[in-house]
Design a protein around this motif. Structure first.
Motif, PDB file in Angstrom:
ATOM      1  N   THR A 197      11.917  17.895 -61.586  1.00  0.00           N
ATOM      2  CA  THR A 197      10.570  17.530 -60.673  1.00  0.00           C
ATOM      3  C   THR A 197       9.818  19.262 -61.295  1.00  0.00           C
ATOM      4  N   ALA A 220      18.010  21.310 -58.755  1.00  0.00           N
ATOM      5  CA  ALA A 220      18.883  20.177 -57.862  1.00  0.00           C
ATOM      6  C   ALA A 220      18.360  18.508 -58.911  1.00  0.00           C
ATOM      7  N   SER A 221      17.194  18.668 -58.758  1.00  0.00           N
ATOM      8  CA  SER A 221      17.006  17.428 -60.142  1.00  0.00           C
ATOM      9  C   SER A 221      17.307  17.537 -61.619  1.00  0.00           C
ATOM     10  N   GLU A 234      12.342  13.705 -54.112  1.00  0.00           N
ATOM     11  CA  GLU A 234      12.503  13.424 -53.489  1.00  0.00           C
ATOM     12  C   GLU A 234      14.049  14.544 -53.603  1.00  0.00           C
ATOM     13  N   PRO A 235      13.847  15.536 -54.719  1.00  0.00           N
ATOM     14  CA  PRO A 235      14.676  16.937 -54.322  1.00  0.00           C
ATOM     15  C   PRO A 235      14.088  17.803 -53.709  1.00  0.00           C
ATOM     16  N   GLN A 273      14.909  17.061 -49.497  1.00  0.00           N
ATOM     17  CA  GLN A 273      16.819  17.009 -49.708  1.00  0.00           C
ATOM     18  C   GLN A 273      16.994  18.168 -49.393  1.00  0.00           C
ATOM     19  N   GLY A 274      18.957  18.426 -48.355  1.00  0.00           N
ATOM     20  CA  GLY A 274      19.520  19.476 -49.521  1.00  0.00           C
ATOM     21  C   GLY A 274      18.788  20.554 -49.075  1.00  0.00           C
ATOM     22  N   GLU A 298      14.721  25.449 -56.006  1.00  0.00           N
ATOM     23  CA  GLU A 298      16.276  25.044 -55.461  1.00  0.00           C
ATOM     24  C   GLU A 298      16.091  23.556 -55.478  1.00  0.00           C
ATOM     25  N   ALA A 299      15.270  22.918 -55.366  1.00  0.00           N
ATOM     26  CA  ALA A 299      14.382  21.361 -56.231  1.00  0.00           C
ATOM     27  C   ALA A 299      14.573  20.899 -57.454  1.00  0.00           C
ATOM     28  N   ASP A 340      21.261  15.600 -61.433  1.00  0.00           N
ATOM     29  CA  ASP A 340      21.790  13.853 -61.466  1.00  0.00           C
ATOM     30  C   ASP A 340      20.081  13.465 -62.661  1.00  0.00           C
ATOM     31  N   TYR A 348      16.862  11.371 -61.886  1.00  0.00           N
ATOM     32  CA  TYR A 348      15.973  12.098 -61.962  1.00  0.00           C
ATOM     33  C   TYR A 348      14.880  12.404 -63.390  1.00  0.00           C
TER      34      TYR A 348
END
Length: 363
Positions: free
Chosen positions: A207, A330-331, A271-272, A275-276, A326-327, A334, A337
């Motif tokens: 991201t 998170a990316s 997407e991140p 989300q969350g 944070e995004a 996973d 991504y």
């Protein structure tokens, strides 16, 4: 093949029967169509993960780095406001912005050193200057900015204490250099606010890497919000006019830059941001930025409204930095991504006729 005369005495071999009615079962050798007969040992791969593990290693950074991202923006924007107040004759705004710049950069340096573990590690980064390394360039930007901001703020502290600091003959020198020092800090203010965005975009984190073209504009706008908000909280409205204008400029820049950045990103990599934990932070960031901007525009000349709007802008700027941070983390966790955007980029290059480079011939 040559046969010997004794082969004629060998009895004929019976015809072999295939199991499963002549059908090839799993594990049997098969003709692959290219003349090879290889036994498949594993199923055909689906490139959606790397054995269920992250494809890229998440950045080993914690909240200290996220705090540094925010405080660097506050410091840079405050130095710009201080320089403007210095040139336009607004002593209260100049004083508060200078002190805000020094306080923010000081706290940011503490957060950075805490993340590094030992103070000498920061000094090691100053042993060389590598223009291709955002970390190296950023270390020098931070050092140059801190020198100018420190001198300018020291002059303000001396005035606040009634010239009681034990400066002696150095007081005259301080008075002579405080103006140039404040302008020097303003020169490095923009790079200080933006280089952290370049640092994030230069990583392999999906991201963050997708943001690399637009994230500096987001961070500079966020710095405008934070520094203007701080000045609106600490400065009387009669001298806070430049801070209000700076805030409104930051609101427009922040909202527009975020929308453009998300539109240009790969949909999966973006997407991140929605989300969350990161999604919650960025949603509230936009709400607070718009609320603070509206309050500044409609009631910025009222002391209470100005202070409330400034707090909203400060909080919105902080949530922008923490949400982007944070995004990215998170990316990296996973594999989707990383892999899906890469596959899409590969398909676009092939569709454009680019098939002879190392990227398109590697699969």
């Amino acid at each position: 093949m040559t046969l010997s005369e004794f082969d004629s005495f060998r009895p004929a071999e019976p015809a072999r029967r295939r199991r499963n009615g002549g059908k090839r079962g799993p594990g049997r050798r098969r003709d692959n169509g290219d003349g090879s007969r290889e036994m498949p040992m594993v199923p055909e791969p689906e490139f959606t993960s790397y054995y269920g593990r992250p494809v890229v290693k998440p950045a080993p950074w914690g909240d200290d780095v996220a705090a540094y991202l925010f405080l660097g923006g506050v410091a840079g924007g405050s130095a710009l406001l201080a320089a403007g107040a210095q040139l336009s004759g607004r002593p209260l705004l100049r004083r508060n912005a200078r002190l805000g710049a020094l306080g923010a950069v000081g706290l940011g340096a503490v957060a950075l050193v805490k993340d590094l573990g030992r103070p000498e590690r920061f000094l090691h980064m100053l042993r060389t200057f590598k223009v291709t390394s955002p970390m190296s360039v950023g270390s020098w930007i931070l050092s140059a900015f801190s020198a100018g901001a420190g001198v300018a703020a020291a002059a303000e502290v001396d005035r606040l204490t009634g010239e009681r600091l034990p400066l002696g003959p150095l007081r005259g020198v301080l008075r002579a250099v405080e103006g140039p020092a404040g302008l020097e800090a303003a020169v490095f203010a923009g790079p200080l606010a933006a280089y952290t965005a370049v640092l994030l975009g230069d990583t392999a984190t999906p991201t963050w890497n997708e943001m690399h073209g637009e994230l500096p504009f987001v961070f500079v706008s966020s710095a405008s919000l934070a520094s203007a908000g701080l000045a609106m909280v600490t400065t009387p409205v009669r001298e806070a006019g430049p801070a209000r204008n700076f805030a409104l400029l930051g609101v427009v820049g922040d909202v527009v830059a975020m929308k453009i950045m998300e539109r240009r990103m790969d949909p999966v990599a973006a997407e991140p941001l929605h989300q969350g934990k990161a999604g919650t932070m960025l949603t509230w960031s936009e709400r607070l930025v718009l609320a603070g901007g509206l309050g500044t525009l409609l009631g910025g000349r009222n002391r209470i409204v100005a202070a409330a709007s400034g707090l909203a802008l400060l909080a919105g700027s902080a949530l922008t930095r923490f949400g982007v941070f944070e995004a990215g983390l998170a990316s990296a966790k996973d594999p989707r991504y990383t892999i899906e955007p890469q596959k899409r980029r590969l398909e676009k290059r092939r569709a454009a006729g680019i098939t002879g480079d190392a990227i398109t011939t590697g699969s």
